[in-house]
Design an enzyme around this catalytic site. Sequence first.
Site, PDB file in Angstrom:
ATOM      1  N   TYR A 118      -4.777 -21.784 -21.816  1.00 52.44           N
ATOM      2  CA  TYR A 118      -4.746 -20.426 -22.361  1.00 52.44           C
ATOM      3  C   TYR A 118      -5.798 -20.216 -23.441  1.00 52.44           C
ATOM      4  O   TYR A 118      -6.298 -21.166 -24.054  1.00 52.44           O
ATOM      5  CB  TYR A 118      -3.363 -20.107 -22.940  1.00 52.44           C
ATOM      6  CG  TYR A 118      -3.010 -20.939 -24.152  1.00 52.44           C
ATOM      7  CD1 TYR A 118      -3.280 -20.475 -25.442  1.00 52.44           C
ATOM      8  CD2 TYR A 118      -2.412 -22.177 -24.010  1.00 52.44           C
ATOM      9  CE1 TYR A 118      -2.959 -21.234 -26.550  1.00 52.44           C
ATOM     10  CE2 TYR A 118      -2.088 -22.942 -25.117  1.00 52.44           C
ATOM     11  CZ  TYR A 118      -2.362 -22.468 -26.386  1.00 52.44           C
ATOM     12  OH  TYR A 118      -2.061 -23.233 -27.484  1.00 52.44           O
ATOM     13  N   PHE A 166      -3.631 -12.778 -24.634  1.00 49.85           N
ATOM     14  CA  PHE A 166      -3.688 -14.139 -24.121  1.00 49.85           C
ATOM     15  C   PHE A 166      -4.131 -14.138 -22.663  1.00 49.85           C
ATOM     16  O   PHE A 166      -3.604 -13.370 -21.853  1.00 49.85           O
ATOM     17  CB  PHE A 166      -2.312 -14.815 -24.197  1.00 49.85           C
ATOM     18  CG  PHE A 166      -1.822 -15.073 -25.580  1.00 49.85           C
ATOM     19  CD1 PHE A 166      -2.246 -16.191 -26.285  1.00 49.85           C
ATOM     20  CD2 PHE A 166      -0.923 -14.212 -26.189  1.00 49.85           C
ATOM     21  CE1 PHE A 166      -1.783 -16.435 -27.570  1.00 49.85           C
ATOM     22  CE2 PHE A 166      -0.459 -14.446 -27.467  1.00 49.85           C
ATOM     23  CZ  PHE A 166      -0.889 -15.568 -28.169  1.00 49.85           C
TER      24      PHE A 166
END
Length: 290
Positions: A176, A246
């Site tokens: 991520y 994200f």
Amino acid sequence: MTRFVQQTLLAAALAAAFGVASAADEPAKKPAAMTAAPAAAGAAAKDAKPPVAIDRNKVSTMVGMDIGRGLTQIKDDIDIKVVEQALEQTLKGEKTSLTQEEALQVRQAYMQQMQAKRVAEQKAAAEKNKGEGTAFLAKNKAKSGVKTTASGLQYEVEKEGTGPKPKATDTVKVNYLGTKIDGTKFDSSYDRGQPATFPLNGVIKGWSEGLQLMPVGSKYKFYVPADLAYGENAPGPIGPNATLIFEVELLGIEDASKAAAAKPAAPGAKPADKDAKKPAAAPKKDGDKQ
């Protein structure tokens, strides 16, 4: 101030003392190494840089630099000339313009003033971030491909996988990248060079909800409102009431027992002290359930 100077001087003295002790103890601690490879030791000694020449001016400069760094955050609140005067008087044992009792009262009042200032700054930042986040999400939801859940979480599907979807109690393995809405990066498993593994019931609400939408092999982009992220208790680099973005790749659903045994850098752990180096994607807010 006196206490800080005393601690600085003590730290310098201890560091010097331990350095001397370490050098003196080295032959006694490692005789085998010293005798087994004299040639290597001689070569190392030849290549070693000579020790720094120490004199009073250099030690004084070092101490002054340490004190200066310690005063950086309050430099606008002090008069350095008065600081120097109080320092000199204290070191000489002379009378200062404040008694010890008066100095304690000033210290307590100053700490209260600083605390009130921090609270005011935090409140202003929280209001600013909340307003900017609300405006961003209102505009972003109209973009093609952006979907919004009932909770207010927004997401885009960049790649749809074909694997199973994790449950709220599962442990997942992900890569991520976390940024603020202005593009500032605050966390990235890519930068650390390894994926993160954590339980979905140990992360912020936006992550827990969003990851359950993803089949394994997917890559999604989440736009997380502040109330689904850290709210007012965000780590320093993020700031209170910040809306976060994200990009997440769901690599797999882990066996919980094996994941607990391996447990690399834990995004599910709460940050100890607003530590930006900890994976900021995962910790819950203080009010969330574990």
